[in-house]
Design a protein around this motif. Structure first.
Motif, short mmCIF file in Angstrom:
data_model
loop_
_atom_site.label_atom_id
_atom_site.label_comp_id
_atom_site.label_asym_id
_atom_site.label_seq_id
_atom_site.Cartn_x
_atom_site.Cartn_y
_atom_site.Cartn_z
N VAL A 1 0.86 -1.17 0.00
CA VAL A 1 0.00 0.00 0.00
C VAL A 1 0.90 1.23 0.00
N PRO A 2 0.76 2.10 -0.98
CA PRO A 2 1.64 3.27 -1.03
C PRO A 2 1.18 4.35 -0.05
N PHE A 3 2.11 5.15 0.42
CA PHE A 3 1.75 6.34 1.18
C PHE A 3 2.71 7.47 0.82
N GLU A 4 2.29 8.68 1.12
CA GLU A 4 2.99 9.85 0.59
C GLU A 4 4.13 10.35 1.47
N PHE A 5 4.05 10.09 2.75
CA PHE A 5 5.04 10.64 3.67
C PHE A 5 6.45 10.17 3.31
N CYS A 6 7.36 11.13 3.14
CA CYS A 6 8.75 10.78 2.91
C CYS A 6 9.63 11.37 3.99
N PRO A 7 10.32 10.52 4.74
CA PRO A 7 11.11 11.01 5.88
C PRO A 7 12.20 11.99 5.48
N MET A 8 12.69 11.88 4.25
CA MET A 8 13.80 12.74 3.84
C MET A 8 13.39 14.21 3.86
N LEU A 9 12.10 14.48 3.68
CA LEU A 9 11.62 15.86 3.67
C LEU A 9 11.50 16.42 5.08
N HIS A 10 11.58 15.56 6.07
CA HIS A 10 11.39 15.99 7.45
C HIS A 10 12.62 15.75 8.30
N MET A 11 13.68 15.31 7.65
CA MET A 11 14.84 14.87 8.42
C MET A 11 15.65 15.99 8.99
N ALA A 12 16.19 15.69 10.13
CA ALA A 12 17.20 16.53 10.75
C ALA A 12 18.25 15.59 11.28
N GLY A 13 19.46 16.04 11.35
CA GLY A 13 20.48 15.24 12.01
C GLY A 13 21.33 14.39 11.11
N VAL A 14 21.24 14.58 9.79
CA VAL A 14 22.17 13.86 8.94
C VAL A 14 23.49 14.62 8.91
N PRO A 15 24.57 13.92 9.19
CA PRO A 15 25.88 14.58 9.15
C PRO A 15 26.09 15.27 7.80
N ALA A 16 26.57 16.50 7.84
CA ALA A 16 26.69 17.28 6.62
C ALA A 16 27.70 16.68 5.65
N ASP A 17 28.67 15.93 6.17
CA ASP A 17 29.72 15.41 5.30
C ASP A 17 29.38 14.05 4.68
N PHE A 18 28.17 13.58 4.89
CA PHE A 18 27.76 12.33 4.27
C PHE A 18 26.96 12.67 3.01
N GLN A 19 27.45 12.15 1.87
CA GLN A 19 26.82 12.47 0.59
C GLN A 19 25.68 11.49 0.31
N VAL A 20 24.47 11.96 0.49
CA VAL A 20 23.30 11.08 0.37
C VAL A 20 22.99 10.75 -1.08
N VAL A 21 22.80 9.48 -1.36
CA VAL A 21 22.47 9.04 -2.71
C VAL A 21 21.03 8.54 -2.79
N SER A 22 20.64 7.72 -1.85
CA SER A 22 19.29 7.17 -1.90
C SER A 22 18.85 6.80 -0.50
N HIS A 23 17.61 6.40 -0.39
CA HIS A 23 17.12 5.97 0.91
C HIS A 23 16.08 4.89 0.71
N ARG A 24 15.74 4.26 1.81
CA ARG A 24 14.82 3.17 1.79
C ARG A 24 13.97 3.28 3.03
N PHE A 25 12.67 3.28 2.85
CA PHE A 25 11.77 3.36 4.01
C PHE A 25 10.56 2.49 3.74
N GLU A 26 10.40 1.47 4.55
CA GLU A 26 9.24 0.60 4.40
C GLU A 26 8.66 0.28 5.77
N ILE A 27 7.34 0.17 5.79
CA ILE A 27 6.66 -0.21 7.02
C ILE A 27 6.07 -1.59 6.82
N PHE A 28 6.37 -2.48 7.76
CA PHE A 28 5.87 -3.85 7.66
C PHE A 28 4.77 -4.09 8.69
#
Lengths: 151, 151
Positions: free
Chosen positions: A111-138
């Motif tokens: 079941v799809p849902f719209e919420f994407c954590p990346m839009l609400h994130m805080a606390g990712v180290p600035a020196d980490f170059q983000v490429v992709s993410h994965r978020f699933e609820i089981f």
DNA sequence: ATCCATGCAAATAGTTTGCAAGACC
DNA sequence: GGTCTTGCAAACTATTTGCATGGAT
């Protein structure tokens, strides 16, 4: 994206066929059958699921053909792969916009849902170059909840 | 949780050994070696990684022993499994509190962060019974960024 | 007619199991 | 010493590859 309506299934199926055709691949009966299968599927399919389904229409189909086509379709981006707890699975990639899924642990429907954590994130180290993410609820979908509680 | 300091590694190693001992398992040299390996590891290890590492100290170690112990430790909850794109991997479970990880696509080292999307979520259908979730961010860590850009 | 896709068979990778010998408590 | 663990070999599962035949364009 789940396709429960006949015209959606048909158009998803056509999209997959077009994508294969555009890449110069030949549209064989088996490949049409594969396209239909994934257009109709509401959840994830294992290579064995695909093999079993295809055998109903094409009794002579071989496992290596299934694997070859699954790999080609994945490399093309038409299918997406995921390792669930019980092994490698495939489903048609949701073409539309970015979103995530609830995945039923019992029937593996999604079941799809719209919420994407990346839009609400805080606390990712600035020196980490983000490429992709994965978020699933089981969990368990409405149809499977009753069965699950008796386990 | 990454353990860069000698006393942390030692204590994580002791924790793993204690957990095995508490379950009534015998503390063999190979198992001590396994405990040390995972206590020292900063990222994920494949069964082959584990086998190769253990062979340096125990040249006669066999693959099936590695698999057996990895499975036992996973079932105990000491290790966690994850399928990365290049196959099944293991790491010591972070014992402390709930959090998620950044995972480097190059070296597979991990960096924990505190943000959990479940605390900020909206839009989950009420009739879906949530059991667990998975949230990981993939990219390149500071040490790997330069290498990655030349790909 | 040309060249790609398929089916078959065999090869390969990854993982598990049975059993006798050795290690731990 | 009794029992758990290991190493070896073999079994098993999942996946890939080589090659001749058949099918799509």
């Amino acid at each position: 994206m789940a396709n429960h309506h006949k015209q959606d299934i048909e158009s998803t199926m056509q999209d997959i066929v077009k994508a294969m055709s555009a890449k110069g691949w030949r549209i064989t009966d088996q490949r049409k059958s594969l396209a239909t299968l994934f257009a109709e599927a509401e959840g994830f399919l294992s290579p064995k699921d695909v093999y079993d389904s295809m055998r109903q229409q094409y009794p002579g189909v071989s496992f290596d053909t299934v694997y070859r086509n699954l790999r080609l379709l994945s490399e093309m981006g038409v299918l997406e792969q995921i390792y669930l707890n019980d092994g490698l699975k495939f489903r048609a990639r949701c073409g539309s916009h970015h979103h995530h899924h609830l995945i039923c642990l019992q029937c593996e429907k999604t079941v799809p849902f719209e919420f994407c954590p990346m839009l609400h994130m805080a606390g990712v180290p600035a020196d980490f170059q983000v490429v992709s993410h994965r978020f699933e609820i089981f969990g368990y979908c409405p149809s499977c909840e009753s069965t699950a509680s008796s386990e």
